[in-house]
Structures are given as structure tokens and as C-alpha cells.
Scaffold this active site. Structure first.
Site, PDB file in Angstrom:
ATOM      1  N   SER A   1       0.851  -1.190   0.000  1.00  0.00           N
ATOM      2  CA  SER A   1       0.000   0.000   0.000  1.00  0.00           C
ATOM      3  C   SER A   1       0.887   1.240   0.000  1.00  0.00           C
ATOM      4  O   SER A   1       2.027   1.207   0.489  1.00  0.00           O
ATOM      5  CB  SER A   1      -0.877   0.020   1.254  1.00  0.00           C
ATOM      6  OG  SER A   1      -1.535   1.274   1.365  1.00  0.00           O
TER       7      SER A   1
ATOM      8  N   TYR B   1      -1.358  -0.912  10.408  1.00  0.00           N
ATOM      9  CA  TYR B   1      -1.568  -1.212   8.983  1.00  0.00           C
ATOM     10  C   TYR B   1      -0.349  -0.779   8.163  1.00  0.00           C
ATOM     11  O   TYR B   1       0.132  -1.526   7.302  1.00  0.00           O
ATOM     12  CB  TYR B   1      -2.842  -0.506   8.496  1.00  0.00           C
ATOM     13  CG  TYR B   1      -3.197  -0.796   7.052  1.00  0.00           C
ATOM     14  CD1 TYR B   1      -3.843  -1.981   6.695  1.00  0.00           C
ATOM     15  CD2 TYR B   1      -2.889   0.112   6.043  1.00  0.00           C
ATOM     16  CE1 TYR B   1      -4.165  -2.247   5.362  1.00  0.00           C
ATOM     17  CE2 TYR B   1      -3.211  -0.148   4.715  1.00  0.00           C
ATOM     18  CZ  TYR B   1      -3.854  -1.330   4.380  1.00  0.00           C
ATOM     19  OH  TYR B   1      -4.174  -1.585   3.062  1.00  0.00           O
TER      20      TYR B   1
HETATM   21  N1  LIG Z   1      -8.880   0.112  -1.146  1.00  0.00           N
HETATM   22  C1  LIG Z   1      -7.800   0.823  -0.901  1.00  0.00           C
HETATM   23  O1  LIG Z   1      -7.839   2.064  -0.839  1.00  0.00           O
HETATM   24  C2  LIG Z   1      -6.467   0.138  -0.697  1.00  0.00           C
HETATM   25  C3  LIG Z   1      -5.305   0.922  -0.773  1.00  0.00           C
HETATM   26  C4  LIG Z   1      -4.073   0.295  -0.633  1.00  0.00           C
HETATM   27  C5  LIG Z   1      -4.001  -1.074  -0.438  1.00  0.00           C
HETATM   28  N2  LIG Z   1      -5.147  -1.804  -0.350  1.00  0.00           N
HETATM   29  C6  LIG Z   1      -4.988  -3.254  -0.213  1.00  0.00           C
HETATM   30  O2  LIG Z   1      -5.487  -3.855  -1.401  1.00  0.00           O
HETATM   31  C7  LIG Z   1      -5.908  -5.191  -1.144  1.00  0.00           C
HETATM   32  C8  LIG Z   1      -7.306  -5.433  -1.693  1.00  0.00           C
HETATM   33  O3  LIG Z   1      -8.204  -4.564  -1.030  1.00  0.00           O
HETATM   34  P1  LIG Z   1      -9.574  -4.056  -1.670  1.00  0.00           P
HETATM   35  O4  LIG Z   1      -9.566  -2.582  -1.543  1.00  0.00           O
HETATM   36  O5  LIG Z   1      -9.792  -4.694  -2.987  1.00  0.00           O
HETATM   37  O6  LIG Z   1     -10.579  -4.604  -0.561  1.00  0.00           O
HETATM   38  P2  LIG Z   1     -12.047  -5.265  -0.616  1.00  0.00           P
HETATM   39  O7  LIG Z   1     -12.589  -5.074   0.742  1.00  0.00           O
HETATM   40  O8  LIG Z   1     -12.812  -4.785  -1.789  1.00  0.00           O
HETATM   41  O9  LIG Z   1     -11.706  -6.809  -0.854  1.00  0.00           O
HETATM   42  C9  LIG Z   1     -10.976  -7.557   0.063  1.00  0.00           C
HETATM   43  C10 LIG Z   1     -11.349  -9.021  -0.107  1.00  0.00           C
HETATM   44  O10 LIG Z   1     -10.472  -9.794   0.723  1.00  0.00           O
HETATM   45  C11 LIG Z   1     -11.244 -10.748   1.420  1.00  0.00           C
HETATM   46  N3  LIG Z   1     -10.544 -11.096   2.655  1.00  0.00           N
HETATM   47  C12 LIG Z   1     -10.432 -10.345   3.772  1.00  0.00           C
HETATM   48  N4  LIG Z   1      -9.739 -11.013   4.701  1.00  0.00           N
HETATM   49  C13 LIG Z   1      -9.393 -12.195   4.155  1.00  0.00           C
HETATM   50  C14 LIG Z   1      -8.678 -13.317   4.621  1.00  0.00           C
HETATM   51  N5  LIG Z   1      -8.183 -13.358   5.870  1.00  0.00           N
HETATM   52  N6  LIG Z   1      -8.521 -14.372   3.808  1.00  0.00           N
HETATM   53  C15 LIG Z   1      -9.042 -14.376   2.550  1.00  0.00           C
HETATM   54  N7  LIG Z   1      -9.740 -13.340   2.065  1.00  0.00           N
HETATM   55  C16 LIG Z   1      -9.915 -12.257   2.843  1.00  0.00           C
HETATM   56  C17 LIG Z   1     -12.572 -10.083   1.662  1.00  0.00           C
HETATM   57  O11 LIG Z   1     -13.600 -11.041   1.921  1.00  0.00           O
HETATM   58  C18 LIG Z   1     -12.770  -9.330   0.352  1.00  0.00           C
HETATM   59  O12 LIG Z   1     -13.425 -10.128  -0.614  1.00  0.00           O
HETATM   60  C19 LIG Z   1      -5.776  -5.366   0.365  1.00  0.00           C
HETATM   61  O13 LIG Z   1      -4.540  -6.008   0.643  1.00  0.00           O
HETATM   62  C20 LIG Z   1      -5.743  -3.951   0.891  1.00  0.00           C
HETATM   63  O14 LIG Z   1      -5.103  -3.865   2.139  1.00  0.00           O
HETATM   64  C21 LIG Z   1      -6.375  -1.244  -0.480  1.00  0.00           C
END
Ligand SMILES: NC(=O)c1ccc[n+]([C@@H]2O[C@H](COP(=O)([O-])OP(=O)(O)OC[C@H]3O[C@@H](n4cnc5c(N)ncnc54)[C@H](O)[C@@H]3O)[C@@H](O)[C@H]2O)c1
Length: 265
Positions: free
Chosen positions: A154, A167
Site C-alpha cells: 500500500s 496497517y
Molecule cells: N482500497 C484501498 O484504498 C487500498 C489501498 C491500498 C491497499 N489496499 C490493499 O489492497 C488489497 C485489496 O483490497 P480491496 O480494496 O480490494 O478490498 P475489498 O474489501 O474490496 O476486498 C478484500 C477481499 O479480501 C477478502 N478477505 C479479507 N480477509 C481475508 C482473509 N483473511 N482471507 C481471505 N480473504 C480475505 C474479503 O472477503 C474481500 O473479498 C488489500 O490487501 C488492501 O489492504 C487497499
């Protein structure tokens, strides 16, 4: 990015013939990457803690069946991640690409108010999840002398923000783990890279932006700080994952691909 049908009847595309395991595949970036990888010719195992979510995404992406498989697993559960990899090999014959994308967010919280269980979960999913996912696939990739692992970090790791200490630390560990593993696996022709997304329009976003009670205001303020003037879409992140997974990145390993509209500059 049109998928073409090759003359021999096989689906062509930048990932033609490849098999990918993608975690957190039921939603957001993982779902978008699953859909894009299938369009580019891959077969995909969609791993998610939500069995129902993984099934739904797999069916929506591949209504005819045959190109996707849903698998319920908590990425922090080593036995389940080993089972996911075994299932992929049994069903699709291999794992060429592992996208360790699942993550666990936290809301802005002063460090003194962070519950130890929240800290542990943030570490377990974001750090241990990447570690055990990689462990589960590495023997297979080493034997084949081929493979590609992509981890999701991230921008919070590169430009940490207050109130997200656990985080930020977890996502920072993902970058160092990526680089260390890239060096360890390079002699085996296995590449390891990571993506550092900026604020991305997914269900995870409201917690990160803060101002939860006035999300629209928080969102507008945040967009104001992004040079390209918008949030990332899950498709922006999926496009980066496709590049790293494809042969276009055949000589790229140990890298962090930042996708944030210039916010981190
Ligand atoms: N959305 C943002 O702004 C952002 C920014 C930087 C990084 N991220 C990172 O990007 C990645 C994807 O996030 P997103 O925004 O698509 O989130 P999201 O909430 O849309 O999707 C996350 C998915 O991961 C699944 N999940 C959660 N915990 C889990 C586990 N222990 N085992 C298996 N599956 C699990 C959830 O059920 C969900 O389907 C994550 O690693 C997040 O930390 C997100």
C-alpha cells in the site's frame, strides 16, 4: 484488451495457458484482477474468506464454467492456503501466478486505543497471509523453475499516515518480504513483486479515508490530494497486476509498482 481466439482453438491473451491463484478475489482489486486475468486467457482460482463471495465472483466472471474455481480460505491459515494450491494443481494442473492480494484494513485509531486483537489480525492477514501463501506455492514453482508472485502492499507503507500505525507497518513488511523473497527465488527463475495501491474505490476505502460519518466530504478532500484528480479503480490495480504477471515483466523482480495517481510523489 480483447481476448482473441487462437487458430488452434486455445484462448489467446497475455496470460494464455497460465493458472493464477488470487486471494481476496470476491471483491475490489482481487475480483477485478480475476476478471482481467480470465479475459487474458488465464484460469483462476478465486480464494476468499467468504465462500459465498468467491462462488459468486467465479460464476459472474465465468458463467459457462471451466476457467474459474472458487476456494474458501483465510489467508492466515497455512493449512487452507496449502489446500488452495493443491486444489489448483489438481484441477488446473499448475500454479503459475500467485497474487497475495487479500488484506485487512483498520480505521484511523490512536495507537493507545488499538485493541491487541485488531493489531494481531492486521498482522495475520496482511503479513502472515503473504508469507504462508508464498510458502504454500514455492516448492511447486521451484520444481518447475518458473512462477510469479505478486503481493499487495500500500502507499500507506511508503508514505505512512497517523492513526494507521499497525496497517502501515504491516504493508511495509510486505515490501521487505517481497524484496527478500525475490532474491531468494531468483536463482529458481521465480519472480516476486508487489503493488502499492493508493486510495482505491472499493468497499475497503471508507475506513481509510477517515471522516466516516461524512464519507463524501472525506472522499472529496482525499481526491483533492491526488495529482491525477481521482481515486484509483480496482481495474487500475488489476492492470498493474497483469503487467507483473505477464511476460512483459519477465526481467522484473523485487520491485514495488506504485499505482496512486501521483499522490506519493
Ligand atoms: N482500497 C484501498 O484504498 C487500498 C489501498 C491500498 C491497499 N489496499 C490493499 O489492497 C488489497 C485489496 O483490497 P480491496 O480494496 O480490494 O478490498 P475489498 O474489501 O474490496 O476486498 C478484500 C477481499 O479480501 C477478502 N478477505 C479479507 N480477509 C481475508 C482473509 N483473511 N482471507 C481471505 N480473504 C480475505 C474479503 O472477503 C474481500 O473479498 C488489500 O490487501 C488492501 O489492504 C487497499
Amino acid at each position: 484488451m480483447k481476448t482473441e481466439i487462437a487458430r488452434d482453438g486455445e484462448t489467446a491473451g497475455r496470460l494464455a495457458g497460465k493458472v493464477a491463484v488470487i486471494t481476496g478475489a470476491a471483491s475490489g482489486m482481487g475480483r477485478a484482477a480475476s476478471a482481467l486475468f480470465v479475459r487474458e486467457g488465464a484460469r483462476v482460482v478465486l480464494v476468499d474468506i467468504s465462500a459465498e463471495g468467491a462462488e459468486r465472483a467465479a460464476k459472474e466472471i465465468d458463467p459457462q464454467g471451466g476457467k474459474t474455481l472458487a476456494f474458501a480460505a483465510d489467508v492466515a491459515d497455512s493449512a487452507r492456503m496449502h489446500a488452495a494450491v493443491e486444489r489448483s494443481i489438481e484441477h488446473f494442473g499448475a500454479v503459475d501466478i500467485l497474487f497475495n492480494n487479500a488484506g485487512y484494513p483498520m480505521e484511523f485509531t490512536a495507537i493507545e486505543d488499538v485493541d491487541e486483537r485488531l493489531y494481531q489480525r492486521v498482522m495475520d492477514v496482511n503479513v502472515k497471509g503473504v508469507f504462508v501463501g508464498s510458502q504454500a506455492v514455492v516448492r511447486h514453482m521451484k520444481e518447475r523453475r518458473a512462477g510469479c508472485i505478486i503481493n499487495t502492499s500500500s502507499v500507506a507503507a511508503l508514505r505512512p499516515r497517523p492513526g494507521l500505525t499497525a496497517y502501515c507497518a504491516a504493508k511495509s513488511a510486505v515490501i521487505t518480504m517481497t524484496k527478500a523473497l525475490a532474491l531468494e527465488l531468483a536463482p529458481h527463475q521465480v519472480r516476486v513483486n508487489c503493488i502499492a495501491p493508493g486510495a482505491t474505490d472499493t468497499p475497503m476505502l471508507p475506513g481509510f479515508i477517515g471522516l466516516k460519518n461524512d464519507f463524501e466530504k472525506g472522499r472529496a478532500m482525499y481526491i483533492g490530494s491526488i495529482p491525477l484528480g481521482r481515486l484509483a479503480t480496482p481495474q487500475d490495480i488489476a492492470a498493474g497486476a497483469l503487467y507483473l504477471a505477464s511476460d512483459d515483466a519477465a526481467f522484473v523482480t523485487g520491485e514495488v509498482l506504485t499505482i496512486d495517481g501521483g499522490r506519493g510523489v
